[in-house]
Design an enzyme around this catalytic site. Structure first.
Site, PDB file in Angstrom:
ATOM      1  N   GLU A  45       0.859  -1.198   0.000  1.00 32.10           N
ATOM      2  CA  GLU A  45       0.000   0.000   0.000  1.00 32.10           C
ATOM      3  C   GLU A  45       0.887   1.236   0.000  1.00 32.10           C
ATOM      4  O   GLU A  45       0.973   1.984   0.976  1.00 32.10           O
ATOM      5  CB  GLU A  45      -0.972  -0.068   1.170  1.00 32.10           C
ATOM      6  CG  GLU A  45      -1.890  -1.280   1.022  1.00 32.10           C
ATOM      7  CD  GLU A  45      -3.034  -1.349   2.009  1.00 32.10           C
ATOM      8  OE1 GLU A  45      -3.433  -0.293   2.514  1.00 32.10           O
ATOM      9  OE2 GLU A  45      -3.510  -2.460   2.265  1.00 32.10           O
TER      10      GLU A  45
ATOM     11  N   HIS B  43     -16.811 -10.822   6.682  1.00 34.00           N
ATOM     12  CA  HIS B  43     -15.453 -10.287   6.741  1.00 34.00           C
ATOM     13  C   HIS B  43     -14.721 -10.926   7.910  1.00 34.00           C
ATOM     14  O   HIS B  43     -15.296 -11.089   8.982  1.00 34.00           O
ATOM     15  CB  HIS B  43     -15.527  -8.766   6.938  1.00 34.00           C
ATOM     16  CG  HIS B  43     -14.191  -8.104   7.066  1.00 34.00           C
ATOM     17  ND1 HIS B  43     -13.842  -7.288   8.113  1.00 34.00           N
ATOM     18  CD2 HIS B  43     -13.095  -8.141   6.262  1.00 34.00           C
ATOM     19  CE1 HIS B  43     -12.610  -6.836   7.941  1.00 34.00           C
ATOM     20  NE2 HIS B  43     -12.142  -7.342   6.843  1.00 34.00           N
TER      21      HIS B  43
ATOM     22  N   GLU C 283     -11.378 -10.076   9.779  1.00 35.90           N
ATOM     23  CA  GLU C 283     -10.136  -9.329  10.032  1.00 35.90           C
ATOM     24  C   GLU C 283      -9.319 -10.149  11.024  1.00 35.90           C
ATOM     25  O   GLU C 283      -9.818 -10.512  12.084  1.00 35.90           O
ATOM     26  CB  GLU C 283     -10.455  -7.941  10.605  1.00 35.90           C
ATOM     27  CG  GLU C 283      -9.237  -7.109  10.996  1.00 35.90           C
ATOM     28  CD  GLU C 283      -8.249  -6.942   9.850  1.00 35.90           C
ATOM     29  OE1 GLU C 283      -8.579  -6.222   8.898  1.00 35.90           O
ATOM     30  OE2 GLU C 283      -7.142  -7.535   9.906  1.00 35.90           O
TER      31      GLU C 283
ATOM     32  N   HIS D  21      -7.565  -9.019   1.692  1.00 32.15           N
ATOM     33  CA  HIS D  21      -6.915  -7.711   1.890  1.00 32.15           C
ATOM     34  C   HIS D  21      -5.608  -7.904   2.643  1.00 32.15           C
ATOM     35  O   HIS D  21      -5.446  -8.870   3.378  1.00 32.15           O
ATOM     36  CB  HIS D  21      -7.857  -6.755   2.622  1.00 32.15           C
ATOM     37  CG  HIS D  21      -8.810  -6.116   1.670  1.00 32.15           C
ATOM     38  ND1 HIS D  21      -8.994  -4.762   1.592  1.00 32.15           N
ATOM     39  CD2 HIS D  21      -9.595  -6.669   0.707  1.00 32.15           C
ATOM     40  CE1 HIS D  21      -9.862  -4.500   0.636  1.00 32.15           C
ATOM     41  NE2 HIS D  21     -10.253  -5.640   0.081  1.00 32.15           N
ATOM     42  N   GLU D  22      -4.682  -6.970   2.414  1.00 35.05           N
ATOM     43  CA  GLU D  22      -3.298  -7.123   2.895  1.00 35.05           C
ATOM     44  C   GLU D  22      -2.813  -8.525   2.501  1.00 35.05           C
ATOM     45  O   GLU D  22      -2.392  -9.326   3.340  1.00 35.05           O
ATOM     46  CB  GLU D  22      -3.195  -6.903   4.419  1.00 35.05           C
ATOM     47  CG  GLU D  22      -3.549  -5.501   4.860  1.00 35.05           C
ATOM     48  CD  GLU D  22      -5.064  -5.266   4.918  1.00 35.05           C
ATOM     49  OE1 GLU D  22      -5.761  -6.170   5.374  1.00 35.05           O
ATOM     50  OE2 GLU D  22      -5.519  -4.194   4.478  1.00 35.05           O
TER      51      GLU D  22
ATOM     52  N   GLU E 135      -6.595  -7.159  -2.496  1.00 36.44           N
ATOM     53  CA  GLU E 135      -6.228  -5.737  -2.468  1.00 36.44           C
ATOM     54  C   GLU E 135      -4.759  -5.655  -2.922  1.00 36.44           C
ATOM     55  O   GLU E 135      -4.466  -5.843  -4.093  1.00 36.44           O
ATOM     56  CB  GLU E 135      -6.466  -5.205  -1.056  1.00 36.44           C
ATOM     57  CG  GLU E 135      -6.375  -3.712  -0.912  1.00 36.44           C
ATOM     58  CD  GLU E 135      -6.327  -3.338   0.556  1.00 36.44           C
ATOM     59  OE1 GLU E 135      -5.715  -4.065   1.352  1.00 36.44           O
ATOM     60  OE2 GLU E 135      -6.899  -2.289   0.920  1.00 36.44           O
TER      61      GLU E 135
ATOM     62  N   GLU F  70      -9.789   3.001   0.438  1.00 38.57           N
ATOM     63  CA  GLU F  70      -9.754   3.384   1.853  1.00 38.57           C
ATOM     64  C   GLU F  70      -8.783   4.536   2.118  1.00 38.57           C
ATOM     65  O   GLU F  70      -9.012   5.345   3.011  1.00 38.57           O
ATOM     66  CB  GLU F  70      -9.381   2.174   2.715  1.00 38.57           C
ATOM     67  CG  GLU F  70      -8.024   1.580   2.377  1.00 38.57           C
ATOM     68  CD  GLU F  70      -7.640   0.377   3.253  1.00 38.57           C
ATOM     69  OE1 GLU F  70      -8.388   0.026   4.166  1.00 38.57           O
ATOM     70  OE2 GLU F  70      -6.569  -0.211   3.001  1.00 38.57           O
TER      71      GLU F  70
HETATM   72  C1  NOJ Z   1      -8.013  -2.799   5.808  1.00 38.46           C
HETATM   73  C2  NOJ Z   1      -8.827  -3.277   4.642  1.00 38.46           C
HETATM   74  O1  NOJ Z   1      -8.177  -2.986   3.419  1.00 38.46           O
HETATM   75  C3  NOJ Z   1     -10.186  -2.603   4.710  1.00 38.46           C
HETATM   76  O2  NOJ Z   1     -10.975  -2.925   3.570  1.00 38.46           O
HETATM   77  C4  NOJ Z   1     -10.880  -3.026   5.986  1.00 38.46           C
HETATM   78  O3  NOJ Z   1     -12.101  -2.324   6.090  1.00 38.46           O
HETATM   79  C5  NOJ Z   1     -10.014  -2.672   7.202  1.00 38.46           C
HETATM   80  N1  NOJ Z   1      -8.679  -3.176   7.041  1.00 38.46           N
HETATM   81  C6  NOJ Z   1     -10.605  -3.264   8.473  1.00 38.46           C
HETATM   82  O4  NOJ Z   1     -10.483  -4.640   8.448  1.00 38.46           O
HETATM   83 CA    CA Z   2      -5.786  -2.372   3.152  1.00 38.42          CA
END
Ligand code: NOJ
Ligand code: CA
Length: 669
Positions: free
Chosen positions: A174, A373, A375, A442-443, A461, A467
């Site tokens: 990023e 989702h 995380e 993501h990441e 991503e 974001e």
């Molecule tokens: C980073 C992610 O790229 C984003 O899409 C997500 O909302 C946040 N982390 C929280 O998990």
């Molecule tokens: Ca991200």
């Protein structure tokens, strides 16, 4: 003074002069069109190099090959035991992709070698019309395992030129792009895109499994070395005595768009591991997402909680009414209080105000998919413990898509792109496949085309997405015009495009979120609205999001484009573009075509022939364009309906930071 580049049979690599003895130690592979030649050479000490010629000119000068490992000699003393060649011309079909039908035409040369330590190596080289690639297939003769301490592959460019890349950071992609002369790049991640003379190219890797990612680190002037992401103890990788590396790839083209129109990376990956793909469905989605980044909603439970049953129903209803197949929920599961702290998340248990069973049922009745989702905050050990049971539960509830995330340091001090994490990502892909679940990561680790082999690995991503506009100075239109020529060469991206409320930061009113850089007014979208629409086509993702708050789409005339858009593409082509300046993409899904064009800060007019349309069919072209006012007021746009055929040419007028989107819907005769 001897100019080493003029020596016959000798060449300079970094500071070492290799003397090539050797017709029989010199193996060439030519691209089918005869323009690109990949050459392998062994010197008298059995050290290996490769070089590349394009149209008879040196493109990459002889560059070292091999690895350093404690338990085996993976770098010299090699003699060639056998060489064999293969000519391939096949066509294969993807279940989804920018193009469903892909031709794989290349010449392959396999060089089998051995050294006095009985280490066997197959060096596999391929030459395509659109680039070259090679990989190492090692057999270190029974050592239980090897500790790889370094990769010796080098990239010695013959001439200076321009390059576009992000820095070679092993923890994040990023980052902003830099346009630099090749000679001024200190380190870069891949895809590493460049232009030398009139030739465009990009270095990347294909089929990366159980191994760290590769960056390019400067050695000397135009010479770079592969640098692998290390584990915390400094070792680069632990591998069995028999192991195969990812492909080291060079895409090569005459035009910048040739890089985008190449299937090299996918062709270097293995066919799919499973046959039943009926459950894999490209689709559009919305989500409880942007409000979390603006600060108008929270991931945690409380008065501003985003993922409540009530809000979920509202989103499901909106999706059902607008031809949108999926709804993503972030902050639905317990543990968000621990984000950035213990990183303890529970992926099975919803917050009390999110009735998961009811919503799964409700969504099913409405014909909409729930997306969960996950995380992890980088807490991989805990995620792996819950992985099987959690995915089984989702599958039981009919949940077919997961967005994963790794926002946080990886537990144990691992770098995000190191071997441990690459292998973890793969475990998730395989567990998801077992449970018929699609992934949006993501990441992530960078895309090296494994979606061919694991078609449930839909999108990821791995670059500065939308974001960044919510809480930083955001992404410029130059950045957006670079993305297709660098990051997107790896594969699809979940950029999450389509914010219509461009100056949302002012609309935040007195909410307490003031932008991460403390300057609320710097947070706004730096493109026109028409460009936001165009990005749905330009930034390919088989799972494509309309990322704004749904109230900003409700009855908005420009949202019709997203309602009509179908991300299940059959065919795609970049028809015009220059890196960092502009791009025009066209795609076909079933009988309709979609065009997305975007420019950088320069206003631009492009004459676009419509010869990509089916001949003798009349289409209704619905044009979403900038107006003469859009530079001053980026929310200004116009919609125009025209009747067109494949012999017509359209004038695409784009404002500074602008763009244009067009859907072409066939009219029945
Ligand atoms: C980073 C992610 O790229 C984003 O899409 C997500 O909302 C946040 N982390 C929280 O998990
Ligand atoms: Ca991200």
């Amino acid at each position: 003074m001897i100019n080493p580049r003029k020596l016959i049979g000798a060449f300079l690599v970094g500071t070492t002069v290799f003397v090539c003895s050797c017709e029989k130690n010199n193996v060439k592979t030519l691209s089918p069109d005869g323009r690109t030649r990949l050459q392998f050479c062994l010197n008298k000490s059995g050290e290996m190099t490769y070089s590349i010629e394009r149209d008879g000119n040196a493109f990459v000068l002889p560059s070292s090959l091999g690895f350093e490992a404690e338990q085996g000699n993976l770098k010299d003393g090699f003699v060639i035991r056998d060489v064999y060649k293969k000519v391939v011309d096949t066509t294969w079909i993807q279940p989804w992709g920018q193009n469903k039908t892909i031709r794989d035409i290349h010449n392959e040369t396999v060089v089998e070698m051995e050294n006095p330590q009985a280490v066997k190596l197959i060096f596999r080289m391929r030459a395509y019309n659109e680039g070259v690639a090679f990989r190492y297939e090692w057999d270190a003769n029974g050592s239980d395992s090897l500790k790889i301490s370094d990769e010796l592959t080098e990239f010695n460019f013959a001439n200076d030129g321009s390059s576009w890349s992000i820095p070679g950071d092993f923890n994040t992609y990023e980052l902003k792009y830099r346009k630099l002369p090749l000679s001024e790049v200190a380190d870069a991640n891949t895809p590493f895109t460049f232009k030398v003379g009139n030739t465009y190219g990009s270095v990347h890797e294909a089929a990366l499994y159980d191994f760290p990612e590769m960056c390019l680190y400067k050695k000397d002037s135009l010479s770079f070395k592969a640098e692998l992401a290390p584990l915390p103890n400094g070792v680069k990788a632990y591998v069995p005595s028999k192991f195969t590396t990812a492909w080291r790839t060079f895409q090569i083209g005459d035009k910048a768009v040739d890089l985008i129109n190449s299937d090299l990376i996918l062709n270097l990956n293995e066919p799919a591991k499973f046959d039943d793909m009926s459950w894999i469905k490209p689709q559009k989605y919305i989500g409880v997402w942007w409000g979390l980044h603006l600060g108008s909603h929270t991931w945690t439970m409380g008065p501003k909680h985003g993922a409540t049953t009530e809000n979920a129903v509202k989103h499901i209803d909106f999706a059902a009414a607008n031809n949108i197949q999926g709804v993503l929920f972030e902050g639905w599961n317990q543990g968000w209080e621990n984000w950035g702290k213990s990183q303890h998340f529970d992926y099975m248990t919803p917050y009390a105000d999110f009735d998961m069973d009811y919503l799964a049922d409700y969504a099913r009745q409405k014909g909409v998919d729930l997306w969960m989702h996950n995380e992890t905050g980088g807490n991989i050990p805990e995620y792996e413990v819950q992985l099987d049971s959690m995915m089984q539960k989702y599958a039981r509830l009919g949940i077919q898509t997961i967005k994963t995330g790794y926002a946080g340091g990886i537990k144990g001090g691992y770098l995000h792109h190191s071997q441990y994490v690459v292998s973890h990502y793969q475990r998730v892909v395989e567990t998801a496949a077992k449970n018929k679940i699609m992934l949006n990561v993501h990441e992530p680790i960078k895309d090296t085309g494994i979606r061919r082999t694991w078609p449930n690995m839909m999108t990821r991503e791995g670059a500065r997405g939308m974001e960044w506009n919510a809480w930083s100075e955001g992404n410029t239109s130059d950045y957006l015009c670079t993305l297709p020529f660098v990051r997107l060469l790896g594969g699809p991206m979940d950029y999450t495009p389509g914010i219509f409320d461009l100056d949302y930061s002012r609309a935040r009113g007195n909410n307490d979120f003031n932008g991460w850089n403390g300057d609320n007014n710097s947070c706004y979208i730096k493109t026109t609205l028409a460009r936001q629409v165009a990005n749905w086509v330009i930034i390919y993702s088989p799972l494509q999001m309309a990322s704004d708050l749904i109230e900003n789409y409700d009855s908005h005339p420009a949202f019709q484009f997203f309602i009509d858009y179908n991300p299940d593409c059959d065919w795609s082509k970049a028809v015009a573009g220059e890196i960092g300046d502009y791009i025009v993409m066209v795609r076909r899904s079933a009988d309709s075509f979609y065009l997305g064009a975007g420019t950088n800060t320069e206003a631009r007019t492009i004459l676009q022939p419509l010869d990509f349309l089916q001949p003798e069919i009349t289409y209704e072209a619905i044009i979403y364009a900038d107006t003469p006012n859009s530079e001053k007021n980026p929310k200004n746009y116009r919609i125009e309906n025209l009747r067109v055929t494949s012999v017509d040419t359209l004038t695409l007028q784009m404002a500074s930071n602008g763009g244009q989107a067009i859907s072409f819907i066939p009219l029945s005769n």
